[in-house]
Design an enzyme around this catalytic site. Structure first.
Site, short mmCIF file in Angstrom:
data_model
loop_
_atom_site.label_atom_id
_atom_site.label_comp_id
_atom_site.label_asym_id
_atom_site.label_seq_id
_atom_site.Cartn_x
_atom_site.Cartn_y
_atom_site.Cartn_z
N THR A 1 0.82 -1.21 0.00
CA THR A 1 0.00 0.00 0.00
C THR A 1 0.86 1.26 0.00
O THR A 1 0.59 2.21 -0.74
CB THR A 1 -0.92 0.03 1.24
N HIS B 1 -8.85 -6.76 2.23
CA HIS B 1 -7.44 -7.02 2.50
C HIS B 1 -7.32 -8.46 2.99
O HIS B 1 -8.18 -8.93 3.73
CB HIS B 1 -6.93 -6.04 3.57
N HIS C 1 -2.65 -3.03 -5.42
CA HIS C 1 -1.80 -4.18 -5.75
C HIS C 1 -2.65 -5.43 -5.78
O HIS C 1 -3.85 -5.38 -5.49
CB HIS C 1 -0.65 -4.33 -4.74
#
Ligand code: GP9
Ligand code: MN
Length: 428
Positions: free
Chosen positions: A82, A199, A259
């Site tokens: 991040t 996440h 990502h």
């Protein structure tokens, strides 16, 4: 040293492209709202599970007639994850080969970052929003160096037992509460909202789990679409707040994925997700694509196929806002510019161009995915590209590791005074 800076300036002089005159300044004075889609990969766009779209709101936004969408946009992060994405987005400087630039160089270094440039050039107020503790990735210090006026971290949000999952605040609550702060910011503002729920390990409470998991049998992979779906619903709700408050019309809304969510360690599962027998390193390189979309009233939408990545975002946004950046130390190039170099550098020195995808010692045809045994002429061209990539990465590293921006006098720009900023909530 100052002579390192000269090499950087010389390189940039030859490698920056001029803005597209048809888009430059067309969004002048608009608010900028950047939405960081945590671990969100491009393949999820229009992806279906059991016949159902994972992300209907994002899919609609992707196709909106006023959204410029990119389908060859790659994440370029390394270990800083991040924080590497943030570093690139706000500075157009690469993350480091090891570790996190925000952690190692966020506190002390001099930066000429988006919040400070927009403040000084165009009077923008800036704010970052994130439902985790302020110290994660050294954000609380780095954001001062970048000139963020406000940082709304977890301390600024109401706490309740079921409000958090994993690293912090659930995205729906995060967006809802952030909208209240956002509406009160002086305009024009530059705001970024960093989501969290999508996440690893993709946990979600029962009442929010209303989407089928994939069935690869890989426990790490299968719930990914469920949190991605939740993020999409949260984004849909946030768009409603923006419309209700009127911010939708006078803001440029920018979305990006930071990502991958599924790492290369899950080849078998990735193959199943993509409907293939097995995946090659070429497929895995393609799998590093993340969304990038810019929506604004009056902006000409459509799917743009140019090859680019996170390093290119800042020049793209500054050009749309009509903020000159041809003399800034930035390694990216406006994604809307003509004749841009479409080489996408990965942090390990691999790269993708419209013709070639290079992973380790192997070169693939980017269009077909077939391996190439390069001819002498192709070898020459590949060497040139490799040299460009290596140079670009190492010069960016020199800027960060040598704190070179402290020597660089950007025209009309005053060094950010870190002491001016304080994000702590007053007690009591
Ligand atoms: C934590 C969050 C996660 O605050 O931004 O960072 P990541 O693990 O994706 O780098
Ligand atoms: Mn992340």
């Amino acid at each position: 040293s100052a002579s390192d800076l000269q090499s950087v300036e010389k390189y940039l002089k030859h490698n920056r492209v001029s803005a597209n005159p048809t888009t430059f300044g067309t969004q002048k004075g608009k608010n900028v709202i950047i939405i960081h889609l945590e671990s969100f990969q491009q393949y999820l766009i229009n992806y279906k599970v059991d016949g159902k779209e994972v992300t209907p709101n994002l899919n609609k936004f992707y196709k909106n007639k006023n959204t410029a969408s990119f389908d060859n946009f790659y994440n370029q992060v390394a270990q800083g994850k991040t924080s590497d994405a943030e570093m690139m987005l706000e500075n157009s400087l690469f993350g480091l080969p090891q570790g996190s630039a925000m952690t190692t160089y966020g506190t002390q270094n001099t930066y000429q970052a988006a919040p400070a440039i927009l403040d000084q050039e165009a009077g923008y107020t800036s704010a970052a929003f994130h439902g985790d503790v302020p110290s994660f990735w050294n954000r609380d210090n780095t954001y001062k160096s970048w000139g963020y006026d406000y940082f709304f971290s977890s301390q600024y949000y109401k706490e309740k037992a079921n409000y958090t999952v994993g690293y912090g605040l659930k995205d729906k609550i995060f967006f809802k509460d952030s909208a209240k702060y956002l509406q009160q910011l002086p305009q024009p503002f530059y705001a970024k909202l960093i989501t969290l729920t999508n996440h690893y390990p993709y946990e979600l409470d029962k009442e929010n789990t209303d989407f089928p998991a994939t069935k690869t049998g890989d426990k790490t992979v299968d719930p990914y679409v469920q949190t991605a779906h939740y993020l999409d619903e949260a984004f849909g709700e946030f768009l409603t707040y923006l419309k209700q408050s009127g911010l939708y019309k006078n803001s440029m809304i920018v979305l990006y994925g930071d990502h991958y969510g599924i790492s290369n360690n899950h080849r078998a599962a990735i193959a199943q997700l993509l409907g293939k027998d097995k995946v090659t390193n070429y497929d895995l390189a393609q799998f590093q694509k993340v969304p990038f979309m810019i929506h604004a009233t009056g902006l000409k939408g459509g799917i743009n196929h140019t090859y680019g990545g996170e390093i290119d975002v800042l020049p793209t946004l500054l050009d749309l806002l009509g903020v000159k950046n041809n003399d800034t130390i930035q390694f990216g190039n406006d994604l809307l510019a003509k004749n841009r170099n479409q080489t996408v550098a990965f942090r390990n020195g691999d790269f993708v161009t419209p013709q070639y995808t290079k992973v380790g010692g192997t070169v693939y045809n980017t269009k077909t995915g077939e391996t190439i045994q390069p001819t002498t002429a192709q070898k020459k061209s590949l060497e040139k590209t490799q040299n460009h990539v290596t140079t670009e990465l190492s010069l960016s590293d020199r800027v960060v590791q040598g704190d070179l921006l402290r020597f660089y006098q950007l025209k009309n720009f005053k060094t950010v005074d870190k002491k001016k900023y304080n994000y702590k909530l007053n007690e009591g």
